[in-house]
Design a protein around this motif. Structure first.
Motif, short mmCIF file in Angstrom:
data_model
loop_
_atom_site.label_atom_id
_atom_site.label_comp_id
_atom_site.label_asym_id
_atom_site.label_seq_id
_atom_site.Cartn_x
_atom_site.Cartn_y
_atom_site.Cartn_z
N ALA A 189 0.83 -1.20 0.00
CA ALA A 189 0.00 0.00 0.00
C ALA A 189 0.86 1.25 0.00
O ALA A 189 0.60 2.21 -0.74
N VAL A 190 1.91 1.27 0.82
CA VAL A 190 2.81 2.42 0.85
C VAL A 190 3.53 2.56 -0.49
O VAL A 190 3.67 3.67 -1.02
N TRP A 191 3.96 1.46 -1.08
CA TRP A 191 4.63 1.48 -2.38
C TRP A 191 3.73 2.10 -3.45
O TRP A 191 4.21 2.79 -4.35
N CYS A 192 2.42 1.87 -3.36
CA CYS A 192 1.49 2.41 -4.34
C CYS A 192 1.49 3.95 -4.36
O CYS A 192 1.06 4.56 -5.35
N ALA A 193 1.98 4.57 -3.30
CA ALA A 193 2.00 6.04 -3.22
C ALA A 193 3.30 6.65 -3.72
O ALA A 193 3.49 7.86 -3.65
N ARG A 194 4.21 5.84 -4.24
CA ARG A 194 5.57 6.29 -4.55
C ARG A 194 5.61 7.47 -5.51
O ARG A 194 6.43 8.39 -5.34
N HIS A 195 4.76 7.48 -6.53
CA HIS A 195 4.82 8.56 -7.51
C HIS A 195 4.28 9.87 -6.94
O HIS A 195 4.67 10.95 -7.41
N GLU A 217 12.66 1.79 -2.72
CA GLU A 217 13.57 0.87 -3.40
C GLU A 217 13.49 -0.52 -2.78
O GLU A 217 13.55 -1.54 -3.48
N GLU A 218 13.34 -0.57 -1.46
CA GLU A 218 13.22 -1.85 -0.78
C GLU A 218 11.85 -2.49 -1.03
O GLU A 218 11.74 -3.71 -1.22
N LEU A 219 10.80 -1.67 -1.04
CA LEU A 219 9.46 -2.19 -1.30
C LEU A 219 9.31 -2.68 -2.73
O LEU A 219 8.46 -3.53 -3.02
N GLU A 220 10.13 -2.13 -3.62
CA GLU A 220 10.08 -2.51 -5.04
C GLU A 220 10.36 -4.00 -5.24
O GLU A 220 9.95 -4.60 -6.24
#
Length: 295
Positions: A120-126, A222-225
């Motif tokens: 969910a946090v990764w989805c906010a990256r942009h 980068e880690e969540l990727e």
């Protein structure tokens, strides 16, 4: 130790609100759990107000199917505003308008698959970009003055790196939380040398649990990727953070205020009673009800 993120101001906050709220069914069949009220405000609004008080300027909601009500709540309601104005309900109208973040400060993105908090946090990256950001889990209603995130932001300005709110929990409850391995403490800041997601009590490095407030560097993306699955078969934010230990300052912020777990039925009821007893409109009648309640 090399710092991978200088202590720039924290301007953006991510609110993961894609969960289904199955523990509150059937109440959450058509209403998002984040919109369940604690006295006169939905749970999500308390988190947004906490973020605003901490200086957050951009509010990023990671939603899922059926969460459009959250978008509507943080939008203008012109018909309702006109009705309140025509009836001279000034107090109600002002409370409605004060709940809104500034125009242009709210963004929404979808977590299309329920793959865990880290995902969910990764989805906010942009939306976050290359700057530090906060994460607030709305299920955790934290009450203190100043607010938890504000105190964390003030401490973060001196330390940079990663910071998480922590609180001591009973030994038997460690399996419900991310648990830190502390290396020392000064002024409510705990140096962290390790973190484990939901350990069994006998394996827990401490009883200090992460309680749903974070300030993180953009390098966590980068880690969540990697999309590596951890506890429960989900992509855990804790696992990504653990890989940053030793590469950046890493602290737990000991929260000493009141905490209510609104993702749990008893915790939700506790929050309503506690907030109701502190609310000027409900404190007196509620005290009388509790006094006369037969148990």
């Amino acid at each position: 130790m090399n710092t991978i993120q200088s202590a720039r101001p924290v301007r953006k906050a991510v609110f993961p609100v894609a969960g289904m709220g199955t523990r509150f069914l059937p109440a959450t069949k058509a209403v998002p759990k984040e919109m369940l009220p604690v006295v006169d405000k939905p749970v999500i609004q308390y988190a947004v107000e906490e973020a605003k008080a901490a200086g957050i300027e951009q509010f990023i909601f990671v939603t899922g199917r059926g969460k459009h009500v959250i978008e509507d709540h943080f939008d203008r309601a012109y018909e309702l505003e006109a009705l309140l104005s025509s009836r001279e309900k000034t107090t109600e109208l002002n409370s409605l308008l004060e709940a809104l973040p500034p125009s242009g400060s709210v963004s929404f993105t979808r977590q299309q698959n329920p793959l865990g908090l880290g995902h969910a946090v990764w989805c906010a990256r942009h939306f976050v970009g290359n700057e530090p950001f906060a994460v607030l889990l709305p299920d955790e209603l934290l009450v203190s003055k100043p607010g938890c995130l504000q105190s964390m932001a003030e401490a973060y300005a001196k330390t940079g790196g990663c910071m998480m709110a922590v609180r001591e929990v009973p030994k038997e409850e460690t399996r419900r939380y991310g648990i830190i391995d502390p290396a020392g403490e000064a002024d409510n800041l705990i140096s962290v040398r390790g973190i484990v997601e939901k350990p069994e009590p006998q394996a827990a490095p401490s009883q200090l649990a992460v309680i749903g407030r974070y300030i993180l560097p953009p390098q966590v993306f980068e880690e969540l990727e990697r999309h590596e699955k951890g506890a429960g078969g989900e992509i855990q934010l804790t696992d990504a953070l653990a890989r940053l230990i030793g590469r950046t300052p890493f602290h737990g912020f000991r929260f000493n205020g009141q905490r209510y777990d609104c993702g749990d039925k008893v915790g939700f009821l506790h929050a309503n009673i506690a907030v109701g007893l502190s609310h000027p409109d409900t404190a007196g009648p509620l005290k009388e009800i509790l006094r006369n309640l037969s148990l």
